[in-house]
Design a protein around this motif. Structure first.
Motif, PDB file in Angstrom:
ATOM      1  N   UNK A  80      41.869  56.685  25.075  1.00  0.00           N
ATOM      2  CA  UNK A  80      41.138  56.972  23.833  1.00  0.00           C
ATOM      3  C   UNK A  80      40.783  55.669  23.120  1.00  0.00           C
ATOM      4  N   UNK A  81      39.592  55.643  22.539  1.00  0.00           N
ATOM      5  CA  UNK A  81      39.232  54.580  21.592  1.00  0.00           C
ATOM      6  C   UNK A  81      39.261  55.186  20.183  1.00  0.00           C
ATOM      7  N   UNK A  82      39.953  54.517  19.269  1.00  0.00           N
ATOM      8  CA  UNK A  82      39.981  54.940  17.863  1.00  0.00           C
ATOM      9  C   UNK A  82      39.259  53.876  17.029  1.00  0.00           C
ATOM     10  N   UNK A  83      37.960  54.099  16.747  1.00  0.00           N
ATOM     11  CA  UNK A  83      37.238  53.111  15.939  1.00  0.00           C
ATOM     12  C   UNK A  83      37.700  53.146  14.488  1.00  0.00           C
ATOM     13  N   UNK A  84      37.607  51.995  13.831  1.00  0.00           N
ATOM     14  CA  UNK A  84      37.687  51.951  12.379  1.00  0.00           C
ATOM     15  C   UNK A  84      36.288  52.147  11.822  1.00  0.00           C
ATOM     16  N   UNK A  85      36.063  51.756  10.560  1.00  0.00           N
ATOM     17  CA  UNK A  85      34.724  51.936   9.981  1.00  0.00           C
ATOM     18  C   UNK A  85      33.715  51.067  10.740  1.00  0.00           C
ATOM     19  N   UNK A  86      32.640  51.697  11.172  1.00  0.00           N
ATOM     20  CA  UNK A  86      31.667  50.998  12.024  1.00  0.00           C
ATOM     21  C   UNK A  86      30.260  51.332  11.576  1.00  0.00           C
ATOM     22  N   UNK A  87      29.400  50.336  11.601  1.00  0.00           N
ATOM     23  CA  UNK A  87      28.032  50.525  11.112  1.00  0.00           C
ATOM     24  C   UNK A  87      27.143  51.088  12.216  1.00  0.00           C
ATOM     25  N   UNK A  88      26.898  52.383  12.153  1.00  0.00           N
ATOM     26  CA  UNK A  88      26.057  53.095  13.126  1.00  0.00           C
ATOM     27  C   UNK A  88      25.270  54.155  12.345  1.00  0.00           C
ATOM     28  N   UNK A  89      24.368  54.887  13.020  1.00  0.00           N
ATOM     29  CA  UNK A  89      23.636  55.948  12.298  1.00  0.00           C
ATOM     30  C   UNK A  89      24.550  56.982  11.633  1.00  0.00           C
ATOM     31  N   UNK A  90      25.788  57.155  12.175  1.00  0.00           N
ATOM     32  CA  UNK A  90      26.735  58.101  11.556  1.00  0.00           C
ATOM     33  C   UNK A  90      27.027  57.715  10.107  1.00  0.00           C
ATOM     34  N   UNK A  91      26.903  56.424   9.801  1.00  0.00           N
ATOM     35  CA  UNK A  91      27.241  55.918   8.466  1.00  0.00           C
ATOM     36  C   UNK A  91      25.986  55.488   7.715  1.00  0.00           C
ATOM     37  N   UNK A  92      24.864  56.181   7.980  1.00  0.00           N
ATOM     38  CA  UNK A  92      23.586  55.850   7.339  1.00  0.00           C
ATOM     39  C   UNK A  92      23.656  55.895   5.822  1.00  0.00           C
ATOM     40  N   UNK A  93      24.624  56.655   5.312  1.00  0.00           N
ATOM     41  CA  UNK A  93      24.696  56.830   3.856  1.00  0.00           C
ATOM     42  C   UNK A  93      25.180  55.581   3.134  1.00  0.00           C
ATOM     43  N   UNK A  94      25.737  54.603   3.875  1.00  0.00           N
ATOM     44  CA  UNK A  94      26.268  53.394   3.227  1.00  0.00           C
ATOM     45  C   UNK A  94      25.141  52.580   2.586  1.00  0.00           C
TER      46      UNK A  94
END
Ligand SMILES: NC(=O)c1ccc[n+]([C@@H]2O[C@H](COP(=O)([O-])OP(=O)(O)OC[C@H]3O[C@@H](n4cnc5c(N)ncnc54)[C@H](O)[C@@H]3O)[C@@H](O)[C@H]2O)c1
Length: 249
Positions: free
Chosen positions: A182-196
């Motif tokens: 498993x990979x457990x990402x931390x906060x990452x800048x991708x389209x999933x976080x477009x609201x930032x």
């Protein structure tokens, strides 16, 4: 930069129309691999289909679609060696505390984030066995390791399920020569976080011990390592890739 050789290997990558999945697919293709890319979204313009690249647009919660897409890739590539289960959703605003949530949202998130991985694993493992073994990487999140004052309970429960599923698969499939991590990402800048907003990103960069939020490339590096033979003695592991974020909790 470490370079991998995936020539003669075929990988299924889900969520490959988006941030991390797309980057993983691109790096596997650059490393000489054959790749089946799956996403709800249409094929990104930069991806060219051909003898070694297939893009299947469809819904991973539909087992008939998943089976057909993976079997088609096996028929075309002659093998399936790896599975990267990357697709996932975070339903901001509706995925809240389980005490307040619409139960349909709970089901929807679990269906997409966890049960879809059951479909891909069930489709891919028999073909990996026929191909002589392989490896899988499933995407979770560091958020499933802690509580949250702004809860997204379906998301974290689904992602904790991913960790448990992977460990069980690692044990069951070790003697077949199939690894599961498993990979457990931390906060990452991708389209999933477009609201930032830009200010959000600045604040998060300052908060993460390494001094920046993660990128799709950070997650692709971890994934290619775990899929590759460089990790041939690594199975049942949960790899936190968060720039040190969890050191703060
Ligand atoms: N970005 C982050 O900060 C972060 C942090 C921790 C974990 N993660 C996890 O990493 C993984 C990748 O995230 P990302 O940031 O690249 O997200 P993303 O939104 O950029 O990409 C996810 C992709 O999955 C696809 N998808 C969603 N539901 C689908 C379905 N039913 N069928 C087919 N495709 C579907 C989407 O269309 C999208 O292209 C996810 O599992 C996510 O939960 C992300």
């Amino acid at each position: 930069m470490i370079s991998y050789n995936f020539s003669g290997r075929a990988t299924v990558v889900t969520g490959a129309g988006g941030g991390m999945g797309l980057e993983i697919a691109k790096q596997l293709i650059a490393a000489g691999g054959s790749v089946l890319m799956i996403d709800l979204k249409s094929k990104p313009e930069e991806i060219e289909e051909g003898d070694e690249v297939i893009f299947a647009q469809g819904d991973l919660t539909d087992p008939a679609f998943v089976n057909a897409a993976i079997q088609n890739a096996y028929n075309k590539f002659g093998r399936i060696d790896h599975l990267a289960n990357v697709a996932g959703v975070l339903l901001f605003g509706t995925d809240v505390s389980l005490l307040d949530m619409d139960p349909d949202i709970w089901d929807k998130v679990l269906d997409i984030n966890l049960k879809s991985m059951v479909h891909t694993v069930r489709a891919a493992v028999p073909l990996m066995r026929k191909s002589g073994g392989g490896s899988m990487v499933h995407f979770s999140t560091v958020q499933c390791l802690r509580g949250d004052s702004k809860p997204q309970d379906a998301y974290v429960a689904s992602k904790a399920g991913v960790v448990a599923m992977s460990k069980s698969l690692a044990m069951q499939l070790a003697t077949d020569g199939i690894r599961s991590n498993v990979v457990l990402p931390g906060v990452s800048h991708t389209p999933l976080q477009d609201r930032w907003s830009e200010d959000d990103v600045k604040a998060m960069n300052a908060y993460v011990p390494i001094g920046r939020v993660g990128s799709a490339d950070d997650m692709a590096s971890a994934t290619l390592y775990l899929l590759s033979d460089a990790a041939s003695y690594v199975t049942g592991v949960d790899l936190i890739v968060d720039g040190g974020l969890m050191l703060k909790y």
